[in-house]
Design an enzyme around this catalytic site. Structure first.
Site, short mmCIF file in Angstrom:
data_model
loop_
_atom_site.label_atom_id
_atom_site.label_comp_id
_atom_site.label_asym_id
_atom_site.label_seq_id
_atom_site.Cartn_x
_atom_site.Cartn_y
_atom_site.Cartn_z
N ASP A 51 0.73 -18.30 54.99
CA ASP A 51 1.50 -18.97 53.94
C ASP A 51 1.40 -18.29 52.57
O ASP A 51 2.07 -18.70 51.63
CB ASP A 51 1.07 -20.43 53.82
CG ASP A 51 -0.41 -20.57 53.51
OD1 ASP A 51 -1.03 -19.62 52.98
OD2 ASP A 51 -0.97 -21.64 53.80
N TYR A 81 -4.47 -11.33 47.63
CA TYR A 81 -5.68 -10.92 48.34
C TYR A 81 -6.08 -9.47 48.07
O TYR A 81 -7.22 -9.08 48.35
CB TYR A 81 -5.53 -11.15 49.85
CG TYR A 81 -5.83 -12.59 50.23
CD1 TYR A 81 -7.12 -12.99 50.55
CD2 TYR A 81 -4.83 -13.55 50.24
CE1 TYR A 81 -7.42 -14.30 50.88
CE2 TYR A 81 -5.11 -14.87 50.57
CZ TYR A 81 -6.40 -15.23 50.89
OH TYR A 81 -6.70 -16.54 51.20
P1 NAD Z 1 -11.39 -27.04 59.44
O1 NAD Z 1 -12.74 -26.59 59.88
O2 NAD Z 1 -11.26 -28.16 58.50
O3 NAD Z 1 -10.53 -27.43 60.73
C1 NAD Z 1 -10.50 -26.71 61.88
C2 NAD Z 1 -10.52 -27.62 63.09
O4 NAD Z 1 -10.49 -26.80 64.26
C3 NAD Z 1 -11.79 -28.49 63.22
O5 NAD Z 1 -11.44 -29.84 63.37
C4 NAD Z 1 -12.47 -27.96 64.48
O6 NAD Z 1 -13.14 -28.94 65.22
C5 NAD Z 1 -11.30 -27.38 65.24
N1 NAD Z 1 -11.65 -26.38 66.24
C6 NAD Z 1 -12.57 -25.39 66.15
N2 NAD Z 1 -12.58 -24.67 67.28
C7 NAD Z 1 -11.63 -25.20 68.10
C8 NAD Z 1 -11.15 -24.88 69.40
N3 NAD Z 1 -11.68 -23.85 70.07
N4 NAD Z 1 -10.16 -25.62 69.92
C9 NAD Z 1 -9.65 -26.67 69.23
N5 NAD Z 1 -10.06 -27.02 68.01
C10 NAD Z 1 -11.04 -26.29 67.44
O7 NAD Z 1 -10.65 -25.75 58.86
P2 NAD Z 1 -9.49 -25.62 57.77
O8 NAD Z 1 -10.11 -25.18 56.49
O9 NAD Z 1 -8.66 -26.82 57.74
O10 NAD Z 1 -8.67 -24.39 58.33
C11 NAD Z 1 -8.10 -24.35 59.62
C12 NAD Z 1 -7.62 -22.95 59.95
O11 NAD Z 1 -6.37 -22.68 59.33
C13 NAD Z 1 -8.57 -21.85 59.48
O12 NAD Z 1 -8.59 -20.81 60.42
C14 NAD Z 1 -7.91 -21.37 58.21
O13 NAD Z 1 -8.31 -20.09 57.84
C15 NAD Z 1 -6.47 -21.43 58.65
N6 NAD Z 1 -5.45 -21.34 57.61
C16 NAD Z 1 -4.63 -20.27 57.62
C17 NAD Z 1 -3.63 -20.14 56.72
C18 NAD Z 1 -2.77 -18.92 56.75
O14 NAD Z 1 -2.13 -18.60 55.79
N7 NAD Z 1 -2.70 -18.20 57.85
C19 NAD Z 1 -3.44 -21.11 55.75
C20 NAD Z 1 -4.27 -22.21 55.74
C21 NAD Z 1 -5.28 -22.33 56.70
C1 G6P Z 2 -4.14 -19.13 51.57
C2 G6P Z 2 -4.25 -18.10 52.66
C3 G6P Z 2 -4.97 -18.65 53.86
C4 G6P Z 2 -6.29 -19.26 53.45
C5 G6P Z 2 -5.98 -20.35 52.45
C6 G6P Z 2 -7.12 -21.23 52.02
O1 G6P Z 2 -3.22 -20.12 51.91
O2 G6P Z 2 -3.01 -17.60 53.05
O3 G6P Z 2 -5.09 -17.65 54.81
O4 G6P Z 2 -6.98 -19.78 54.57
O5 G6P Z 2 -5.39 -19.75 51.34
O6 G6P Z 2 -8.01 -20.67 51.18
P1 G6P Z 2 -9.18 -21.60 50.61
O7 G6P Z 2 -10.12 -20.63 50.02
O8 G6P Z 2 -8.55 -22.52 49.62
O9 G6P Z 2 -9.74 -22.32 51.82
MN MN Z 3 -3.20 -16.43 54.97
#
Ligand code: NAD
Ligand code: G6P
Ligand code: MN
Length: 440
Positions: A172, A264
């Site tokens: 995102d 980043y």
């Molecule tokens: P979080 O720890 O709050 O939530 C993750 C959830 O995944 C937890 O409830 C956990 O129990 C579950 N989980 C872990 N392993 C699992 C498995 N093998 N199968 C099913 N569920 C499982 O984390 P968060 O901070 O909310 O972030 C979630 C993910 O989204 C992270 O990888 C984060 O980096 C990613 N993210 C990516 C973007 C992006 O731009 N690509 C943006 C936002 C968040």
């Molecule tokens: C951005 C990035 C994600 C990252 C998120 C959360 O949205 O694209 O990849 O996981 O920020 O960053 P933060 O440090 O707030 O958990």
């Molecule tokens: Mn990202």
């Protein structure tokens, strides 16, 4: 429009409630028949699920079914879309990823440098298992993955599922940056059309047009340099860490005025300044635990206790809306353009074919149709090839269980460089990741 069936994998995530709000806001663009939550952590999942149930009852009465489960077959049977947002090891392991490098005077970050490497080596196994499981029960479902570190996850999934055409990794950040561009230009983010190239969390906007084809790139650069750059999306606009990060994008633009940078890039272009600014006793993961995670949990508790959303203002954010609209474009052949990760195959003509690059692509029912970028200039090519080599080595090391390749990966990475520092950090990360990494 035929209604779709969605599973959210990692439904205990801090992003789930925001995603539910985005699905509600976008229900005319992406109408759903059912939503299923899947997580391995029953307790984490339940809180979000109980709150989501109430929110959906009040704001999505058309939805025919909502359920939550820790059973794979129940979760993945008969679905059209899977959104994956897991965090292997949870936020407590992210604390280690960020603190260990920082204690060694190296950038400590969720997706960049040694922290990103550590997180990648944890995520790959779970991600491969999840894609296999989904394919066992729903072979044609679209899988949209946001799980980080997305660059390393995308590389590993490409190797494991080379023929899978319905697997898309998406971030995102470009959209979150474009919201700020839209603010500066006095336009809506959905009216902007980007040209962009790079790797995930490692790219540049080369052009920003509006839908009428007018080029706003130079105006934008000038305004950012003169007036500064701030986050505008509701999720991050008040967050001091993101405010500082956006400020740094202005500095990058002054030092490298060719293109508009992804935020980043600061970790790779100014690693010393970043280390100086960060506090090993209050790394970003801790800020998230005490910030976003706490805020979301409190919100769920409030909704569950009142058995109603009451006067709570339900707002979506760019993360959810971007993912949902991208899914809609795939589902209904909208042909909208999104910046996504795809196999290079000549898109950027002077870097390796097999690289997973991040570029604009048209999202259609029949697949992802990226646009050609062509040759990129020497400085950017050099940076990208260096970062790509690091990513490849990390994924090689995972599959080959190779310690030496991880030393090479870190020695290449711009946040580390020094071999002794690379070995020290690697050894500390191996200790901290026992049970999560393959035995090297
Ligand atoms: P979080 O720890 O709050 O939530 C993750 C959830 O995944 C937890 O409830 C956990 O129990 C579950 N989980 C872990 N392993 C699992 C498995 N093998 N199968 C099913 N569920 C499982 O984390 P968060 O901070 O909310 O972030 C979630 C993910 O989204 C992270 O990888 C984060 O980096 C990613 N993210 C990516 C973007 C992006 O731009 N690509 C943006 C936002 C968040
Ligand atoms: C951005 C990035 C994600 C990252 C998120 C959360 O949205 O694209 O990849 O996981 O920020 O960053 P933060 O440090 O707030 O958990
Ligand atoms: Mn990202």
């Amino acid at each position: 429009m035929d209604k779709k069936r969605l599973v959210i994998v990692g439904s205990g995530s801090t992003y789930t409630i925001g995603m539910i709000m985005s699905l509600i806001e976008e229900k005319n663009n992406f109408p759903l028949k059912s939503i299923t939550f899947y997580d391995i952590d029953e307790r984490r999942q339940e809180k979000n699920a109980k709150a989501a149930e109430i929110i959906l009852r009040e704001h999505y009465p058309e939805l025919e079914e909502f359920k939550y489960t820790t059973n794979k077959e129940e979760a993945y049977t008969n679905i059209d879309f899977a959104f994956i947002q897991i965090r292997t090891g949870g936020l407590p392991m992210r604390v280690n990823d960020e603190r260990i490098p920082l204690m060694n005077n190296v950038v400590g970050q969720e997706t960049c440098g040694p922290g990103g490497m550590a997180y990648g080596l944890r995520s790959i196994k779970d991600m491969i298992e999840i894609v296999c499981d989904i394919r066992r029960y729903s072979k044609d479902a679209w899988i949209l993955n946001y799980t980080n570190p997305a660059a390393i996850v995308a590389e590993a999934l490409k190797r494991e599922f080379p023929e899978d055409k319905r697997l898309l990794n998406i971030c995102d950040m470009p959209a979150a940056i474009m919201i700020s561009y839209a603010g500066i230009l006095g336009k809506e983010v959905w009216d902007l059309v980007p040209e962009y190239f790079g790797l995930n969390h490692f790219g540049w906007f080369t052009k920003i047009y509006d839908k009428e084809g007018n080029d706003h790139t130079e105006e934008l650069k000038r305004k950012i340099i003169e007036e500064g750059f701030t986050p505008q999306d509701s999720e991050i606009s008040e967050d001091q860490s993101w405010i500082k990060t956006f400020e740094q994008a202005r500095k990058m633009l002054i030092d490298y005025p060719d293109y508009l940078p992804n935020t980043y890039l600061q970790y790779y272009l100014y690693p010393k300044a970043i280390v100086k600014k960060e506090d090993a006793n209050n790394v970003r993961a801790m800020q998230v635990i005490n910030g976003r995670e706490k805020r979301v949990m409190d919100l769920c508790d409030k909704i569950i206790e009142a058995d109603s959303t009451g006067d709570i203002h339900l707002k979506s954010d760019i993360h959810g809306v971007y993912m949902v609209r991208a899914a809609a474009s795939l589902a209904y052949n909208n042909g909208d353009i999104y910046i996504v990760m795809v196999k290079n195959n000549g898109i950027i003509s002077n870097i390796p074919e097999e690289a997973m690059v991040e570029v604009p692509a048209m999202l259609t029912k029949n697949g992802i149709k990226p646009f050609a970028v062509g040759k990129i200039p020497t400085f950017y090519k050099g940076l990208i090839e260096n970062q790509l080599a690091y990513e490849m080595l990390v994924v090689d090391a995972y599959f080959e269980k190779d310690y030496k390749k991880l030393v090479q990966a870190l020695a290449l990475n711009r946040t580390v460089i020094d071999t002794e520092v690379a070995k020290t950090i690697l050894n500390e990360l191996i200790e901290a990741n026992k049970g999560y990494w393959p035995e090297l």
